[in-house]
Design an enzyme around this catalytic site. Sequence first.
Site, mmCIF file in Angstrom:
data_model
loop_
_atom_site.group_PDB
_atom_site.id
_atom_site.type_symbol
_atom_site.label_atom_id
_atom_site.label_comp_id
_atom_site.label_asym_id
_atom_site.label_seq_id
_atom_site.Cartn_x
_atom_site.Cartn_y
_atom_site.Cartn_z
ATOM 1 N N ASP A 136 34.292 -23.611 -25.558
ATOM 2 C CA ASP A 136 35.324 -22.568 -25.440
ATOM 3 C C ASP A 136 36.644 -23.089 -26.019
ATOM 4 O O ASP A 136 36.863 -24.309 -26.068
ATOM 5 C CB ASP A 136 35.552 -22.206 -23.972
ATOM 6 C CG ASP A 136 34.297 -21.645 -23.332
ATOM 7 O OD1 ASP A 136 33.442 -21.111 -24.059
ATOM 8 O OD2 ASP A 136 34.177 -21.760 -22.091
HETATM 9 N N1 URA Z 1 30.617 -24.388 -20.158
HETATM 10 C C1 URA Z 1 31.707 -23.609 -20.245
HETATM 11 O O1 URA Z 1 32.013 -22.833 -19.351
HETATM 12 N N2 URA Z 1 32.471 -23.727 -21.366
HETATM 13 C C2 URA Z 1 32.213 -24.573 -22.366
HETATM 14 O O2 URA Z 1 32.956 -24.636 -23.346
HETATM 15 C C3 URA Z 1 31.063 -25.384 -22.261
HETATM 16 C C4 URA Z 1 30.281 -25.259 -21.143
#
Ligand code: URA
Length: 235
Positions: free
Chosen positions: A103
């Site tokens: 993310d």
């Molecule tokens: N889990 C999440 O919530 N975000 C990420 O970027 C990776 C794993």
Amino acid sequence: MTLDRILQSQGFGTRKGCRHLIRDGEVRVNGELVTEFGADISTDGLLLEVSGEPWQFRALVYLALHKPVDIECSRKPSHHPGVHSLLPAQFLARDVQPVGRLDHDTTGLLLLSDDGGFIHAQSSPKRKVPKTYVATTHEPVTEALLLQLNQGVKLHDEPLPIAGKARALASHQLEIILEQGKYHQVKRMLAAAGNHCDALIRVAIGELRLASLALQPGQWCYLDTAQLALLRSAD
Ligand code: URA
């Protein structure tokens, strides 16, 4: 391989553009100026210099990036700069891609490559490459929370409960190891267990740990054979 093709394979532009670079005297091969684009050159240990910048020939590249916050993994980022903004332009031209995604607000270890087989093997759900995350939680980390994460929580759109291997690191911090890579997985698992993720960092992929790479946020490195073996040891 001819020098124009070599340059193109490394991401220095179109064949025509690469021929111009060569004719303009911008390219050195193992220290020697070469102005003939058709010259046949061995790629073994080949060291180029293009417009004064040294460039080691690599048929394929395997990179690790310490992804900072507010960087998107998408090739066409919408709200923040993309990962390619942190890398030499040649890598975008030769289609180096992230292996999976983090993310925009998740930091930590991100692999990138232009080896389609490697990307596929690393991201295949069948291979179950473990990813280790450290989450800072809004509410305290309790035994009940760890139990839920370890036993499995029900996520919207998932038919079966999903579990990780979770352990407490501090009052508001836990480590969780996941074998799947579902959308916002850690954040959704924490929310499903009644907590909230305030910050998330990926600290390891397989046996390759971010700390062993000594990269500051925003820095990247080539992975060597031993580091790649740590990723493949999960085979
Ligand atoms: N889990 C999440 O919530 N975000 C990420 O970027 C990776 C794993």
